[in-house]
Motif scaffolding. Structure first.
Motif, PDB file in Angstrom:
ATOM      1  N   ALA A 182      26.605  12.766  42.439  1.00 31.23           N
ATOM      2  CA  ALA A 182      26.985  13.724  43.479  1.00 31.23           C
ATOM      3  C   ALA A 182      26.608  13.227  44.870  1.00 31.23           C
ATOM      4  N   ARG A 183      25.388  12.725  44.999  1.00 30.70           N
ATOM      5  CA  ARG A 183      24.920  12.269  46.311  1.00 30.70           C
ATOM      6  C   ARG A 183      25.713  11.052  46.782  1.00 30.70           C
ATOM      7  N   GLU A 184      26.041  10.131  45.859  1.00 29.32           N
ATOM      8  CA  GLU A 184      26.796   8.943  46.227  1.00 29.32           C
ATOM      9  C   GLU A 184      28.225   9.278  46.639  1.00 29.32           C
ATOM     10  N   ILE A 185      28.861  10.189  45.899  1.00 25.16           N
ATOM     11  CA  ILE A 185      30.226  10.597  46.260  1.00 25.16           C
ATOM     12  C   ILE A 185      30.237  11.199  47.658  1.00 25.16           C
ATOM     13  N   ALA A 186      29.265  12.077  47.933  1.00 27.54           N
ATOM     14  CA  ALA A 186      29.190  12.711  49.254  1.00 27.54           C
ATOM     15  C   ALA A 186      28.941  11.668  50.343  1.00 27.54           C
ATOM     16  N   ARG A 187      28.086  10.698  50.051  1.00 28.84           N
ATOM     17  CA  ARG A 187      27.785   9.650  51.046  1.00 28.84           C
ATOM     18  C   ARG A 187      29.019   8.820  51.370  1.00 28.84           C
ATOM     19  N   ILE A 188      29.750   8.411  50.338  1.00 29.56           N
ATOM     20  CA  ILE A 188      30.945   7.577  50.546  1.00 29.56           C
ATOM     21  C   ILE A 188      32.019   8.360  51.289  1.00 29.56           C
ATOM     22  N   VAL A 189      32.202   9.628  50.926  1.00 27.80           N
ATOM     23  CA  VAL A 189      33.177  10.479  51.622  1.00 27.80           C
ATOM     24  C   VAL A 189      32.859  10.536  53.109  1.00 27.80           C
ATOM     25  N   HIS A 190      31.579  10.681  53.426  1.00 22.14           N
ATOM     26  CA  HIS A 190      31.160  10.756  54.830  1.00 22.14           C
ATOM     27  C   HIS A 190      31.371   9.417  55.545  1.00 22.14           C
ATOM     28  N   LEU A 220      22.110  19.138  30.624  1.00 22.98           N
ATOM     29  CA  LEU A 220      22.001  17.896  29.871  1.00 22.98           C
ATOM     30  C   LEU A 220      22.703  16.742  30.585  1.00 22.98           C
ATOM     31  N   TYR A 221      23.966  16.987  30.985  1.00 19.70           N
ATOM     32  CA  TYR A 221      24.754  15.910  31.583  1.00 19.70           C
ATOM     33  C   TYR A 221      24.720  15.918  33.112  1.00 19.70           C
ATOM     34  N   GLY A 222      24.326  17.026  33.688  1.00 17.11           N
ATOM     35  CA  GLY A 222      24.293  17.128  35.142  1.00 17.11           C
ATOM     36  C   GLY A 222      25.582  17.722  35.699  1.00 17.11           C
ATOM     37  N   GLU A 223      25.467  18.416  36.812  1.00 16.59           N
ATOM     38  CA  GLU A 223      26.623  18.974  37.503  1.00 16.59           C
ATOM     39  C   GLU A 223      27.034  18.009  38.615  1.00 16.59           C
ATOM     40  N   THR A 224      28.331  17.749  38.723  1.00 13.47           N
ATOM     41  CA  THR A 224      28.816  16.887  39.794  1.00 13.47           C
ATOM     42  C   THR A 224      29.639  17.687  40.792  1.00 13.47           C
ATOM     43  N   ALA A 225      30.713  18.312  40.303  1.00 10.12           N
ATOM     44  CA  ALA A 225      31.645  19.007  41.202  1.00 10.12           C
ATOM     45  C   ALA A 225      30.929  20.061  42.046  1.00 10.12           C
ATOM     46  N   ASN A 226      30.084  20.858  41.410  1.00 11.82           N
ATOM     47  CA  ASN A 226      29.417  21.940  42.127  1.00 11.82           C
ATOM     48  C   ASN A 226      28.464  21.412  43.197  1.00 11.82           C
ATOM     49  N   GLN A 227      27.771  20.308  42.892  1.00 14.55           N
ATOM     50  CA  GLN A 227      26.855  19.732  43.876  1.00 14.55           C
ATOM     51  C   GLN A 227      27.611  19.076  45.023  1.00 14.55           C
ATOM     52  N   VAL A 228      28.689  18.366  44.676  1.00 10.88           N
ATOM     53  CA  VAL A 228      29.451  17.663  45.710  1.00 10.88           C
ATOM     54  C   VAL A 228      30.027  18.634  46.724  1.00 10.88           C
ATOM     55  N   ARG A 229      30.593  19.737  46.240  1.00  5.90           N
ATOM     56  CA  ARG A 229      31.254  20.666  47.176  1.00  5.90           C
ATOM     57  C   ARG A 229      30.266  21.285  48.153  1.00  5.90           C
ATOM     58  N   HIS A 230      28.992  21.349  47.784  1.00  9.32           N
ATOM     59  CA  HIS A 230      27.977  21.861  48.702  1.00  9.32           C
ATOM     60  C   HIS A 230      27.538  20.804  49.716  1.00  9.32           C
ATOM     61  N   GLU A 231      27.750  19.515  49.393  1.00 12.67           N
ATOM     62  CA  GLU A 231      27.241  18.447  50.244  1.00 12.67           C
ATOM     63  C   GLU A 231      28.279  17.872  51.190  1.00 12.67           C
ATOM     64  N   VAL A 232      29.549  18.216  51.000  1.00 14.93           N
ATOM     65  CA  VAL A 232      30.593  17.736  51.911  1.00 14.93           C
ATOM     66  C   VAL A 232      31.158  18.907  52.694  1.00 14.93           C
ATOM     67  N   LYS A 233      31.746  18.624  53.831  1.00 12.45           N
ATOM     68  CA  LYS A 233      32.282  19.669  54.707  1.00 12.45           C
ATOM     69  C   LYS A 233      33.784  19.536  54.885  1.00 12.45           C
ATOM     70  N   ILE A 234      34.452  19.079  53.846  1.00 11.99           N
ATOM     71  CA  ILE A 234      35.901  18.946  53.848  1.00 11.99           C
ATOM     72  C   ILE A 234      36.455  19.696  52.649  1.00 11.99           C
ATOM     73  N   PRO A 235      37.763  19.981  52.620  1.00 10.34           N
ATOM     74  CA  PRO A 235      38.345  20.648  51.449  1.00 10.34           C
ATOM     75  C   PRO A 235      38.149  19.806  50.183  1.00 10.34           C
ATOM     76  N   VAL A 236      37.820  20.479  49.098  1.00 13.20           N
ATOM     77  CA  VAL A 236      37.592  19.806  47.821  1.00 13.20           C
ATOM     78  C   VAL A 236      38.502  20.431  46.767  1.00 13.20           C
ATOM     79  N   LEU A 237      39.257  19.587  46.069  1.00 15.51           N
ATOM     80  CA  LEU A 237      40.103  20.047  44.970  1.00 15.51           C
ATOM     81  C   LEU A 237      39.498  19.548  43.663  1.00 15.51           C
ATOM     82  N   VAL A 238      39.171  20.475  42.764  1.00 17.31           N
ATOM     83  CA  VAL A 238      38.613  20.114  41.460  1.00 17.31           C
ATOM     84  C   VAL A 238      39.721  20.229  40.425  1.00 17.31           C
ATOM     85  N   VAL A 239      40.060  19.104  39.791  1.00  9.66           N
ATOM     86  CA  VAL A 239      41.105  19.064  38.774  1.00  9.66           C
ATOM     87  C   VAL A 239      40.441  19.198  37.415  1.00  9.66           C
ATOM     88  N   GLN A 240      40.703  20.307  36.715  1.00  4.62           N
ATOM     89  CA  GLN A 240      40.017  20.588  35.448  1.00  4.62           C
ATOM     90  C   GLN A 240      40.636  19.769  34.332  1.00  4.62           C
TER      91      GLN A 240
END
Length: 626
Positions: free
Chosen positions: A577-585, A606-626
């Motif tokens: 999550a942190r790396e995705i947000a960093r690269i986006v920025h 167990l596996y960790g949350e990615t989408a939920n954490q990323v959307r809180h760390e970026v300030k752009i529109p986020v589309l989550v494809v299920q």
């Protein structure tokens, strides 16, 4: 991130109008309304009520049963008003207060409501800890400590929706009811004497004090906040007929649920009367004493076990509803929403810490006094919940044809006057007793100032809603504000990032990303390497997995470029999550597409949350494809 401000007007927004009431079957429609009152009813049979019921039964036999009945009728009246407010205005009591009173008054009311909820939870913590001790022999201090674990219970229940939560609570209520039904069969009370207990009589001043305690401990302020929000979980037709039906069905629901709570309280009092009063043990007021003597006086091992099981079930069911009430109060007054587990943990710690301190410093024998103190704290807040409630449901400008009738209004104010008087009398007696035992002028002065402030605040809650300015503002507030969306332009994204995990889902992610771009858009393909080497060395990693991931990313880019799509790839390392947000920025992306793994609950941990954490760390529109 666990804390956020919310401007949503929906109470308990995650389950708001989540229960459909328009089923084809008549019985299905009826049962769709049943549930909220059962969550409320557990507050009327929580461990805080047991001490007064035991004291009344052991000292005066069946003579105070009529007090329980009168308390139940008062509770039914006030809870029906609370439900009416939520159904008609679509506001819970905290939200209605926020829209009515000045900010300073609202904040004080919020603090008092939080104190009441903490006091309620304190009684539940002590009750459950005592139940665990009685059932297992575990020291009380360990029982109190273990109650923190049920913090996660609400988190699990909320994942399954409001109906599953209601089913869980009803199961616990059924356990309590069944336990006392068996207890009554064992003690075999004289029914003719039980019936005489419903004839109003006050033998002496001590009986009057116990009666005040029973009434004061019955109606709990957090239940009024709770009920006004829970009824909004039902999706109803917003016409007059639909609202009228909802009010009627919720009144039936309240009548059944609160009468069950009355039967439990009556069973505790009857049990105390039949076992302790009849045997001359008129000194029983502590829960531990009652449990111990049941075995001795009845000669049955089953009776004390059922008593402890019922105590644990009553405490556990109340913890869930107490947390919901806390959420309603915080969101309604402050428009502040925090994660349910954090809310539960804070509330539970506020109850556990004073309980542990009392046990450590004063010993187990002072737990009963702490239980009484929790009820006094509840008494302080009751008037500040009832008085605004009656104002709101009486106001024809905001309630329309569903404002309560004059007769109901008169009875409501009489009940309020009686409850406030009895609770003030209880608090005053506690204050006088405390001040008579101390010679500290400074502390006495603070107590007197607090009492004066209490009276002033009470007068404000009575007088302020009568002001014409409030009435005009509130009436205007029931209509939806007319807004204009203005000129709506389709956004053009220039740099779209997409997070890929090299699975079959990548096709959907890439397809959705391209659908949101145009011929001038550049696409940034992101993949996070999660090998042990990559997590340790980061971008300096050169293991097989890192090389293979780079090859796969290059393959994707080549495929896109073959279709004249401008694309580049970036590998990230360590935390997803942190790396995705960093690269986006760093890449200055203005839109992000990523996949949702589809798991929840334990698998998130167990596996960790990615989408939920990323959307809180970026300030752009986020589309989550299920």
């Amino acid at each position: 991130m666990s804390i956020e401000h919310t401007h949503s007007s929906a109470s308990l927004s995650e389950v708001h109008q989540s229960v459909e009431t328009s089923g084809k079957s008549k019985w299905k429609k009826i049962f769709a309304f049943f549930g909220p009152a059962y969550l409320v009813s557990v507050g009327y049979m929580d461990p805080g009520n047991w001490a007064t019921d035991l004291a009344g039964g052991s000292q005066y036999g069946y003579k105070l049963l009529w007090v329980l009945l009168m308390s139940n009728l008062m509770a039914l009246l006030l809870q029906s008003l609370s439900a009416r407010l939520g159904i008609v205005r679509g506001r819970d009591l905290a939200q209605a207060n926020r829209e009515t009173y000045p900010p300073v008054v609202n904040f004080i009311l919020y603090v008092l409501a939080e104190i009441a909820i903490a006091a309620t939870d304190l009684a539940e913590v002590l009750g459950m800890a005592i139940g665990i001790q009685l059932l297992t022999g575990l020291p009380l201090i360990w029982g109190v400590s273990l109650t923190v674990l049920d913090t996660f219970l609400l988190l699990v229940l909320q994942r399954y929706g409001i109906r599953k939560m209601e089913g869980f609570i009803i199961t616990l209520v059924a356990i309590v009811g069944a336990s006392f039904l068996v207890e009554l069969i064992l003690v075999k009370p004289q029914m003719n004497e039980v019936v005489k207990g419903f004839i109003p009589t006050i033998p002496d001043n001590t009986a009057l004090y116990i009666a005040i305690g029973i009434i004061g401990a019955t109606v709990m302020p957090h239940n009024l906040y709770l009920h006004s929000a829970l009824v909004q979980t039902r999706k109803i037709k917003r016409d007059d007929a639909g609202i009228k039906q909802a009010i009627k069905m919720n009144f039936i629901d309240s009548t059944i649920a609160l009468n069950l709570a009355f039967l439990v309280n009556a069973a505790i009092l009857i049990l105390a009367a039949a076992v302790f009063f009849k045997s001359g043990r008129t000194d029983v007021a502590e829960i531990q004493d009652a449990h111990k003597l049941l075995d001795q006086l009845l000669g049955s091992k089953l009776a004390p076990i059922l008593f402890a099981v019922a105590l644990i079930a009553a405490g556990q069911s109340s913890t869930v509803t107490g947390t919901l009430a806390g959420q309603i109060v915080m969101e309604g007054y402050l428009r502040l929403r925090i994660n349910p587990w954090l809310r539960r943990l804070i509330t539970r710690l506020l109850a556990i810490i004073p309980a542990l301190l009392v046990i450590i410093i004063a010993g187990d024998e002072e737990v009963g006094a702490l239980l009484v103190f929790s009820q006094v704290l509840l008494s302080l807040q009751l008037g500040f919940a009832i008085i605004p409630l009656i104002h709101f449901v009486s106001d024809k400008k905001t309630m329309g044809i569903f404002a309560i009738k004059p007769v109901t209004k008169i009875f409501s104010w009489l009940v309020t006057i009686l409850l406030v008087y009895l609770n003030m009398r209880m608090v005053l007696s506690e204050v006088v007793d405390y001040m008579s035992g101390t010679n500290n002028v400074f502390v006495d002065g603070l107590i007197l100032i607090a009492c004066a402030g209490f009276v002033v605040l009470l007068l404000i809650t009575i007088i302020y809603p009568l002001r014409s300015r409030y009435r005009e503002d509130a009436a205007a507030g029931i209509h939806t504000t007319q807004v204009s969306l203005g000129e709506m332009e389709t956004p053009a994204y220039h740099r779209i990032a997409m997070a890929l995990d090299f699975s079959p889902r990548d096709k959907d992610i890439v397809t959705n990303a391209i659908a949101h771009g145009n011929e001038h858009t550049q696409y940034i393909l992101i993949h996070i390497v999660e090998s042990a080497s990559a997590k340790y060395f980061g971008k300096d990693s050169d293991d097989l997995e890192t090389r293979r991931d780079q090859e796969q990313l290059d393959t994707y880019i080549a495929l896109l470029k073959s279709r004249n799509i401008n694309a580049k790839g970036v590998l990230g390392f360590r935390r997803r999550a942190r790396e995705i947000a960093r690269i986006v920025h760093e890449e200055k992306a203005d839109f992000l597409v990523l996949g949702g793994h589809g798991h929840k609950g334990f698998k998130d941990w167990l596996y960790g949350e990615t989408a939920n954490q990323v959307r809180h760390e970026v300030k752009i529109p986020v589309l989550v494809v299920q």
